[in-house]
Design an enzyme around this catalytic site. Structure first.
Site, short mmCIF file in Angstrom:
data_model
loop_
_atom_site.label_atom_id
_atom_site.label_comp_id
_atom_site.label_asym_id
_atom_site.label_seq_id
_atom_site.Cartn_x
_atom_site.Cartn_y
_atom_site.Cartn_z
CB VAL A 19 -0.95 0.02 1.22
CG1 VAL A 19 -1.84 1.25 1.18
CG2 VAL A 19 -1.80 -1.24 1.25
CE LYS A 22 -1.26 -1.79 -5.16
NZ LYS A 22 -2.53 -2.53 -4.95
CG HIS A 99 0.42 3.63 4.60
ND1 HIS A 99 0.30 5.00 4.73
CD2 HIS A 99 0.37 3.37 3.27
CE1 HIS A 99 0.18 5.54 3.53
NE2 HIS A 99 0.22 4.58 2.63
CG HIS A 244 -5.59 -0.72 2.03
ND1 HIS A 244 -5.18 -0.11 0.87
CD2 HIS A 244 -6.00 0.28 2.85
CE1 HIS A 244 -5.33 1.19 0.97
NE2 HIS A 244 -5.84 1.46 2.16
CD GLU A 250 -4.79 -1.00 -7.51
OE1 GLU A 250 -3.71 -0.76 -6.96
OE2 GLU A 250 -5.33 -2.13 -7.48
NE ARG A 290 -9.45 6.90 6.65
CZ ARG A 290 -8.64 5.86 6.43
NH1 ARG A 290 -7.69 5.92 5.54
NH2 ARG A 290 -8.78 4.77 7.15
N GLY A 311 -3.59 6.45 3.40
CA GLY A 311 -3.17 6.11 2.05
C GLY A 311 -3.34 7.25 1.06
CE1 TYR A 315 -6.48 0.83 -2.13
CE2 TYR A 315 -5.48 0.85 -4.31
CZ TYR A 315 -5.46 0.46 -2.99
OH TYR A 315 -4.40 -0.30 -2.52
#
Length: 343
Positions: A19, A22, A99, A244, A250, A290, A311, A315
């Site tokens: 993740v 990405k 993360h 995830h 995606e 978040r 993230g 997405y």
């Protein structure tokens, strides 16, 4: 024109390694290279740091020299290993887009504090508290905001669960993206769920299920100068949200749909945003986070969890909420770097 040198850290040793890659790929595609000179540093799953041209899924095949941050504040940058020694590369700011463990738990923040290099995101203390759901719940509850009923399990064997009703959730206390999380509908499945959670953390959280909608709010800023994104809402078909862990995130989630803005009244969305701000401030967050919440049927808002480095994938929820509020990803990256440089 002078460019600001930005070290972008990605990968890492946690279950969220892919993740992170990405997220870094999206950052690389959107950072303003007229203003910033990025240096991409990939961290393998075993913890090896290497300089690479750009982040990609198979970045290790193209990685260049081993690299470390100098812990000496007089260096203020990277030490790049060469055949005949080390080359120093000054760095103005770090974007640690890692993360989970060793990214959001205060570890990398501690290294960067020692190095004296400004960095994007929460500091050591708020990272530690937010990463541990039990500490976050306790802090937020003391600030007068509702949290789920919970119990901590730190010993082996079958625990005594008191005052809980099934179904309930079993989670690693210090993990992210729903890895090791299970919904338990009956007592005989509890021990297996605890053992699954222990694969990710020895400290396990038993949490009473909160009935209601899952909503979230992106927060940007420091202190009282905060910007919030549009509220989002997760509509579940079954199970719980864990995009995830899905094969092709995606292309969307297999069991959920995310609405941005949430299909809620303006008054409710504003209450969610204000609650998110209060949680952010109570936990001492800075830069970004978040805030994931539950909106109960009676209108009460309950904390779910806080992600201090959410993230940035195509997405991911955080950039989608900020985009809906009028920010491009390039503008978001720019604001985060500027906030870090003010530390």
């Amino acid at each position: 024109m002078y460019k600001i040198n930005v070290a972008v850290l990605f990968g890492g040793c946690s279950e969220e390694h892919t993740v992170s890659i990405k997220s870094a790929m999206e950052l690389a595609a959107n950072i303003d290279t007229e203003k910033y000179q990025p240096f991409y540093i990939g961290i393998t799953k075993s913890g090896v740091w290497k300089l690479c041209e750009k982040p990609c899924i198979d970045w290790e095949e193209y990685a260049e020299n081993p690299v470390v941050f100098s812990p000496g504040r007089n260096t203020h940058g990277l030490l790049i290993q060469k055949d005949d020694g080390y080359e120093t590369q000054p760095i103005d700011v770090v974007f640690p887009i890692i993360h989970g463990k060793f990214g959001e738990d205060g570890s990398i923040q501690g290294l960067l504090e020692l190095s004296g290099i400004p960095y994007v995101g929460c500091d050591i203390q708020s990272s530690v508290i937010c990463m541990d759901k039990s500490l976050a719940y306790t802090t937020v509850k003391n600030a007068g905001i509702e949290v789920p009923d919970f119990q901590i399990i730190q010993t082996d064997g079958s625990p005594e669960i008191e005052d809980f009703e099934f179904p309930l959730f079993v989670k690693p206390a210090r993990s992210g993206s729903s890895f090791g999380v299970n919904k338990v509908d009956k007592a005989e499945d509890l021990f297996a769920a605890i053992n699954e959670a222990r694969k990710y953390d020895r400290k396990v959280l038993i949490e009473q299920t909160v009935s209601g909608s899952e909503v979230g709010c992106a927060v940007l800023g420091t202190g009282t100068d905060l910007i919030v994104g549009e509220v989002d809402q997760i509509i579940l078909k079954h199970g719980f949200f864990k995009i995830h862990q899905e094969a092709q995130p995606e292309k969307g989630s297999e069991n959920a749909m995310i609405k941005v803005p949430a299909d809620l009244s303006a008054e409710v969305r504003e209450r969610i945003q204000q609650t998110a701000k209060q949680i952010y401030q109570a936990l001492g967050c800075r830069g970004l986070a978040r805030i994931d919440l539950f909106l109960r049927e009676d209108g009460h808002i309950v904390l779910n969890e806080v992600n201090t480095m959410p993230g940035f994938t195509s997405y991911s929820r955080y950039p989608r909420m900020m985009t809906a509020a009028g920010f491009t990803l390039s503008e978001l990256i720019d604001r985060l770097i500027k906030l870090a440089l003010r530390r």
